[in-house]
Design a protein around this motif. Structure first.
Motif, mmCIF file in Angstrom:
data_model
loop_
_atom_site.group_PDB
_atom_site.id
_atom_site.type_symbol
_atom_site.label_atom_id
_atom_site.label_comp_id
_atom_site.label_asym_id
_atom_site.label_seq_id
_atom_site.Cartn_x
_atom_site.Cartn_y
_atom_site.Cartn_z
ATOM 1 N N ILE A 105 -11.881 -10.476 -1.862
ATOM 2 C CA ILE A 105 -12.676 -9.994 -0.733
ATOM 3 C C ILE A 105 -12.549 -8.480 -0.633
ATOM 4 N N GLU A 106 -13.675 -7.786 -0.460
ATOM 5 C CA GLU A 106 -13.657 -6.323 -0.484
ATOM 6 C C GLU A 106 -13.532 -5.692 0.895
ATOM 7 N N LYS A 107 -14.087 -6.323 1.928
ATOM 8 C CA LYS A 107 -14.067 -5.749 3.280
ATOM 9 C C LYS A 107 -13.528 -6.792 4.258
ATOM 10 N N LEU A 111 -0.338 -6.006 9.136
ATOM 11 C CA LEU A 111 -0.963 -6.890 8.155
ATOM 12 C C LEU A 111 -1.999 -6.140 7.332
ATOM 13 N N ALA A 112 -2.773 -5.269 7.972
ATOM 14 C CA ALA A 112 -3.756 -4.466 7.232
ATOM 15 C C ALA A 112 -3.061 -3.590 6.194
ATOM 16 N N ASN A 157 -3.693 -3.951 2.186
ATOM 17 C CA ASN A 157 -4.209 -2.800 1.426
ATOM 18 C C ASN A 157 -3.314 -2.463 0.242
ATOM 19 N N ARG A 158 -2.031 -2.786 0.346
ATOM 20 C CA ARG A 158 -1.120 -2.559 -0.783
ATOM 21 C C ARG A 158 -1.226 -3.676 -1.814
ATOM 22 N N ALA A 159 -1.907 -4.751 -1.456
ATOM 23 C CA ALA A 159 -2.018 -5.892 -2.366
ATOM 24 C C ALA A 159 -3.217 -5.794 -3.300
ATOM 25 N N VAL A 178 -8.955 -3.059 4.030
ATOM 26 C CA VAL A 178 -8.623 -3.858 5.203
ATOM 27 C C VAL A 178 -8.415 -2.912 6.374
ATOM 28 N N THR A 179 -9.091 -3.190 7.472
ATOM 29 C CA THR A 179 -9.045 -2.345 8.659
ATOM 30 C C THR A 179 -8.454 -3.121 9.829
#
Length: 291
Positions: free
Chosen positions: A82-84, A116-117, A121-123, A129-130
């Motif tokens: 998933i991109e967004k 969590l965001a 984002n590190r994954a 992820v916002t």
């Protein structure tokens, strides 16, 4: 510029002088090539071991709830391509959440949505992820313009207040609504999905109410630490393996509905125990409906 002939002559001269037996290491008398490994970090290469359907990966998903179920679902979505993804939650991580949450001890007393965001984002290099702080009512009132950019509204709370707010709000364009919630002990998964301008809460309640009554009757001798279907309370009796199994099943169903764009469905999955031994998950109800 240097010629190939001159380079070959120089490397032969070096070999005669005993400088090296690896001729490819030198291009002239003073220059040595230091070879480096390179890697293809494109999304196609990185995700070649498994990726969700393109229609789902390209969706912009706003996820409500960063509890243990929401965190697990979010992790699976991002690692699936998933991109967004937007994460909405107003709560802080507590020590009691740690036993089955994807966040860590270092995140205790920190904002769940932001933590969590940051983790997600590190994954992934290819996802954004916002975090959206505050509850659903606050964000619909103050951040509606940002929320309109998402085409999927994914509720991972099962809380009445959340679903009521989604029912009362009318979006400018139809949204794919998905509600994922757990029964007592994480033994059942309730999956609801439809496309509409507002969340059809009355339809959802009509479908889920018989199961709520059944659970209340079956577990009447238990002290229930929460209202509704969510698993947000730290005393909600479900192990982390229950949460992860149901989160994975929910993502499988997300994949399925994106392959059938117009489907509206309510499903109930239940853990099956035979002679005290877990024997798998069973789809025990499926209702397709029109909104």
């Amino acid at each position: 510029m240097f010629s190939i002939k001159e380079t070959l002559n120089r490397t032969k001269l070096k070999e005669k002088k005993g400088m090296t037996t690896k001729l490819s290491h030198y291009v002239n008398e003073r220059g040595k090539i230091n070879w480096m490994h390179s890697f293809n970090w494109s999304k196609e290469s990185v995700m070649s071991r498994g990726i969700l359907p393109k229609s789902l990966c390209n969706s912009k998903i706003i996820q409500i709830g960063a509890g243990s179920l929401g965190a697990s679902v979010g992790e699976l979505l991002i690692r699936g391509g998933i991109e967004k993804l937007g994460i909405m939650d107003f709560d802080l991580l507590e020590m009691g959440n740690i036993t089955r949450h994807t966040l860590l001890i270092d995140d205790i007393n920190k904002d769940k949505a932001q933590s969590l965001a940051d983790r997600l984002n590190r994954a992934s290099l290819h996802s954004k992820v916002t975090a959206l702080k505050g509850d659903i009512k606050y964000n619909l009132t103050n951040n509606s313009k940002d929320l309109e950019r998402y085409n999927v509204v994914l509720d991972c709370t099962g809380e009445d207040d959340v679903l009521n707010e989604l029912e009362d709000y009318t979006w400018s364009k139809p949204k794919r609504f998905v509600s994922i919630s757990l029964g007592f002990g994480g033994k059942r998964l309730f999956f609801f999905s439809t496309t509409a301008f507002s969340f059809p809460n009355q339809t959802f309640k009509k479908l889920v109410l018989p199961w709520l009554i059944k659970e209340q009757t079956y577990y009447q001798d238990y002290s229930l630490p929460r209202e509704g279907l969510g698993c947000w309370h730290p005393l909600f009796p479900a192990r982390v393996d229950d949460i992860w199994m149901m989160a994975a099943t929910a993502v499988k169903n997300l994949e399925s509905i994106f392959q059938e764009q117009d489907i509206s469905v309510f499903k109930v999955y239940e853990q099956k125990i035979v002679d005290g031994v877990f024997s798998g998950l069973e789809l025990i109800e499926e209702v397709k409906f029109n909104e």
